[in-house]
Enzyme design. Structure first.
Site, mmCIF file in Angstrom:
data_model
loop_
_atom_site.group_PDB
_atom_site.id
_atom_site.type_symbol
_atom_site.label_atom_id
_atom_site.label_comp_id
_atom_site.label_asym_id
_atom_site.label_seq_id
_atom_site.Cartn_x
_atom_site.Cartn_y
_atom_site.Cartn_z
ATOM 1 N N ASN A 119 113.233 21.889 -50.964
ATOM 2 C CA ASN A 119 112.118 20.962 -50.763
ATOM 3 C C ASN A 119 111.736 20.417 -52.131
ATOM 4 O O ASN A 119 111.388 21.192 -53.024
ATOM 5 C CB ASN A 119 110.932 21.686 -50.117
ATOM 6 C CG ASN A 119 109.703 20.800 -49.960
ATOM 7 O OD1 ASN A 119 108.585 21.281 -49.885
ATOM 8 N ND2 ASN A 119 109.887 19.508 -49.910
ATOM 9 N N GLY A 120 111.831 19.089 -52.255
ATOM 10 C CA GLY A 120 111.506 18.470 -53.538
ATOM 11 C C GLY A 120 112.548 17.422 -53.871
ATOM 12 O O GLY A 120 113.341 17.020 -53.011
ATOM 13 N N CYS A 146 101.495 18.828 -56.399
ATOM 14 C CA CYS A 146 101.406 17.498 -55.774
ATOM 15 C C CYS A 146 100.106 17.367 -54.991
ATOM 16 O O CYS A 146 99.908 18.029 -53.970
ATOM 17 C CB CYS A 146 102.587 17.294 -54.831
ATOM 18 S SG CYS A 146 102.402 15.852 -53.763
ATOM 19 N N GLY A 163 109.465 16.937 -42.001
ATOM 20 C CA GLY A 163 110.772 16.282 -41.977
ATOM 21 C C GLY A 163 111.317 16.165 -40.578
ATOM 22 O O GLY A 163 111.470 17.175 -39.892
ATOM 23 N N CYS A 179 110.385 17.842 -47.174
ATOM 24 C CA CYS A 179 111.098 18.747 -46.288
ATOM 25 C C CYS A 179 110.266 19.989 -46.008
ATOM 26 O O CYS A 179 109.335 20.299 -46.744
ATOM 27 C CB CYS A 179 112.395 19.210 -46.926
ATOM 28 S SG CYS A 179 113.470 17.853 -47.370
ATOM 29 N N CYS A 239 106.816 7.981 -55.692
ATOM 30 C CA CYS A 239 106.917 9.413 -55.991
ATOM 31 C C CYS A 239 108.376 9.723 -56.299
ATOM 32 O O CYS A 239 109.265 9.290 -55.579
ATOM 33 C CB CYS A 239 106.471 10.241 -54.786
ATOM 34 S SG CYS A 239 106.703 12.015 -55.047
ATOM 35 N N CYS A 293 101.620 9.043 -58.430
ATOM 36 C CA CYS A 293 101.659 7.870 -57.542
ATOM 37 C C CYS A 293 100.351 7.080 -57.605
ATOM 38 O O CYS A 293 100.310 5.900 -57.273
ATOM 39 C CB CYS A 293 102.017 8.282 -56.112
ATOM 40 S SG CYS A 293 100.902 9.511 -55.406
ATOM 41 N N TYR A 323 97.642 14.184 -47.631
ATOM 42 C CA TYR A 323 98.331 13.649 -46.460
ATOM 43 C C TYR A 323 99.375 14.579 -45.862
ATOM 44 O O TYR A 323 99.468 14.713 -44.647
ATOM 45 C CB TYR A 323 99.020 12.328 -46.831
ATOM 46 C CG TYR A 323 99.955 11.810 -45.765
ATOM 47 C CD1 TYR A 323 99.454 11.235 -44.601
ATOM 48 C CD2 TYR A 323 101.338 11.918 -45.906
ATOM 49 C CE1 TYR A 323 100.314 10.771 -43.608
ATOM 50 C CE2 TYR A 323 102.208 11.449 -44.922
ATOM 51 C CZ TYR A 323 101.681 10.878 -43.780
ATOM 52 O OH TYR A 323 102.525 10.437 -42.800
ATOM 53 N N CYS A 382 99.770 16.899 -59.978
ATOM 54 C CA CYS A 382 100.535 15.673 -60.203
ATOM 55 C C CYS A 382 99.860 14.597 -59.368
ATOM 56 O O CYS A 382 99.673 14.773 -58.159
ATOM 57 C CB CYS A 382 101.990 15.841 -59.747
ATOM 58 S SG CYS A 382 102.897 14.257 -59.792
HETATM 59 P P1 AMP Z 1 100.856 1.547 -44.624
HETATM 60 O O1 AMP Z 1 99.768 1.270 -45.590
HETATM 61 O O2 AMP Z 1 100.923 0.577 -43.500
HETATM 62 O O3 AMP Z 1 102.215 1.596 -45.304
HETATM 63 O O4 AMP Z 1 100.642 2.983 -43.991
HETATM 64 C C1 AMP Z 1 99.605 3.801 -44.384
HETATM 65 C C2 AMP Z 1 99.591 5.044 -43.531
HETATM 66 O O5 AMP Z 1 100.801 5.789 -43.700
HETATM 67 C C3 AMP Z 1 98.446 5.952 -43.899
HETATM 68 O O6 AMP Z 1 97.605 5.986 -42.792
HETATM 69 C C4 AMP Z 1 99.056 7.321 -44.147
HETATM 70 O O7 AMP Z 1 98.490 8.250 -43.234
HETATM 71 C C5 AMP Z 1 100.511 7.181 -43.871
HETATM 72 N N1 AMP Z 1 101.338 7.635 -45.004
HETATM 73 C C6 AMP Z 1 100.975 7.867 -46.258
HETATM 74 N N2 AMP Z 1 102.035 8.262 -47.014
HETATM 75 C C7 AMP Z 1 103.096 8.299 -46.200
HETATM 76 C C8 AMP Z 1 104.474 8.652 -46.372
HETATM 77 N N3 AMP Z 1 104.955 9.037 -47.555
HETATM 78 N N4 AMP Z 1 105.288 8.590 -45.288
HETATM 79 C C9 AMP Z 1 104.806 8.175 -44.102
HETATM 80 N N5 AMP Z 1 103.515 7.827 -43.875
HETATM 81 C C10 AMP Z 1 102.659 7.883 -44.908
#
Ligand code: AMP
Length: 464
Positions: free
Chosen positions: A103-104, A237, A28, A2, A384, A437, A243, A434
């Site tokens: 957030n969390g 995190c 979010g 979030c 996570c 994952c 990402y 952390c």
């Molecule tokens: P996939 O391996 O097809 O599930 O998607 C991988 C892609 O999702 C990567 O390119 C990341 O940029 C993106 N990604 C990583 N973590 C998340 C997340 N928690 N929610 C949405 N997208 C994510």
């Protein structure tokens, strides 16, 4: 995950919160909300499903007067996707109206909730945030600050919070410091937000980033540090840097852009791709990583994939029969860059593997001779429990497949992941991270049934 924001001592605080939420939209997209407090401490909430731009317009903001506001953009990790779970959560307490943006994700919320329900508490949402509200309301401490502290000493997990009680704003970060929260100054007022990019947008200057365990009170733009929460080992995190956060933000004292470039550099050193003739990113989260990879490897950086920025969450396929792969709606290859070449594709992470598999097929169809995939983080092997929306362990491809098997599944000529050490080197070793994952080392106890509870049906009826 979030995005949260708080405003104190600034006229039309709701409009400022709205602007700030715009900058936090990446954190979010499910629902958005603002609670504004006027000079008489009357709280006015407005929450809706969808993007910030879909929820708010001029007429809505005009109904949210006051110089104190709390805002929230939600991505559900606990509780289902229903309006009742949209935040900020607002209630009336014996100390006045209370609004909380969280957030969390709490790891002992289900246990606390069971206990509260047994003692007569009535819940109106299925989100873990409401558990904290009940704990605050039930505390017998004689000050609001004491009540908040007593509540927080009982919860476990990740929470960065902005709380308004009447016209007083509080900002808190759990003692492990999982999620970021930054304090900014704007004229004689204060703004607190998940990321510095929100402060930039509203024109606030960064005052400081809250440290793990920090608890501050903000009144009429004046900040008072309150006694800190009981210390715990710090576990920021790392995925925020890999990402989640925007590259133009500073998070945990690090420029996100700098970290991502370094992730790309480390990746090029650990997992070189000598056959590669061009390197490109899967835009946008890995742009800086591809740049770092190119710098160290000497392989030319190109734009090999173009991302369509107008893909909404509710995209409707125009004809049922037109079975366009989901990924094609979002990405398209640049043929001229790819045709006949051995390409290196840099992505930040691999979750289920489906996006990458489709992308590899697309890149091959555009004429690539060889496809070498490089990932700027280690294999994700566990969910996570601290606020990032990851699937269950079974759905994470790296939890059940070897790197060789994943490469085969994706259809690449070679596959290379960055190591845990390489990732942490790039993230900066100044603070503890952390990385559960990736490593399976969860910094808090994780109840056996946590994942099931997280996805369990809500305690309240879902509106039709
Ligand atoms: P996939 O391996 O097809 O599930 O998607 C991988 C892609 O999702 C990567 O390119 C990341 O940029 C993106 N990604 C990583 N973590 C998340 C997340 N928690 N929610 C949405 N997208 C994510």
């Amino acid at each position: 995950m979030c995005g949260i924001i708080g405003v104190s001592g600034i006229p039309d605080a709701a409009r400022l919160a709205y602007l700030g939420l715009y900058a936090l939209q990446h954190r979010g997209q499910e629902s958005a909300g603002i609670v504004a407090m006027d000079r008489a401490a009357v709280a006015r909430p407005y929450r809706g499903m969808g993007l910030v731009s879909e929820v708010f317009d001029d007429s809505v903001l005009a109904q949210l007067p006051g110089d104190v506001a709390v805002g929230h953009a939600r991505y559900s990790t606990t509780g289902s996707t229903v309006l009742a779970n949209a935040q900020p959560c607002s209630v009336n307490t014996r100390c006045g109206p209370l609004a909380i943006a969280h957030n969390g994700n709490l790891t002992n919320a289900a246990e606390l909730k069971r206990d509260l329900v047994e003692r007569g508490a009535i819940f109106t949402t299925s989100s873990d945030t409401e558990v904290m509200v009940h704990l605050v309301a039930r505390s017998e401490a004689d000050t609001v600050e004491g009540q908040i502290r007593e509540a927080l000493e009982q919860v476990e997990g990740a929470y960065s919070l902005v709380i308004a009680v009447g016209r007083t704003l509080y900002a808190v970060v759990d003692s492990r410091g999982f999620r970021p929260l930054v304090l900014g100054r704007l004229g004689s007022g204060m703004v607190v937000a998940s990321e510095t990019c929100a402060l930039d947008l509203v024109g606030a200057t960064i005052a400081c980033e809250l440290r793990p365990g920090d608890f501050v009170r903000i009144e009429d733009g004046q900040v008072t540090e309150l006694p800190r929460l009981s210390p715990r080992p710090v576990s920021r995190c790392v995925f925020e840097l890999v990402y989640f956060a925007r590259p133009d933000s500073t998070v945990f004292g690090e420029s996100v852009d700098r970290v991502r470039r370094d992730l790309g550099r480390e990746l090029a050193r650990e997992q070189p791709a000598p056959a590669g003739e061009v390197v490109f990113s899967v835009p946008d989260s890995s742009n800086a990583m591809a740049l770092g990879f190119s710098e160290v490897s000497g392989i030319k950086l190109e734009h090999g994939l173009i991302r369509n920025h107008y893909v909404g969450r509710t995209f409707i396929n125009p004809t049922q029969n037109l079975r366009v792969a989901k990924v094609k709606i979002k990405f398209n290859p640049v043929r001229d860059v790819i045709h006949g070449k051995s390409v290196v594709v840099v992505d930040d992470s691999l979750v289920r593997g489906n996006t990458s598999q489709s992308l590899v097929q697309m890149i091959r169809a555009a004429g690539a001779r060889e496809v070498h995939l490089r990932l700027a983080s280690p294999p994700i092997t566990g969910p996570c429990h601290y606020g990032i929306d990851t699937p269950t362990r079974e759905e994470l491809i790296a939890s059940t497949h070897s790197i060789e098997e994943i490469g085969e599944f994706l259809g690449v000529d070679s596959l290379g992941y960055l190591s845990l050490d390489g990732m942490l080197r790039a993230a900066g070793s100044a603070t503890g991270f952390c990385h559960a994952c990736f490593s399976g080392q969860y910094p808090t106890p994780v109840p056996e049934d946590l994942v099931q509870l997280r996805h369990a049906s809500p305690l309240i009826a879902t509106p039709a």
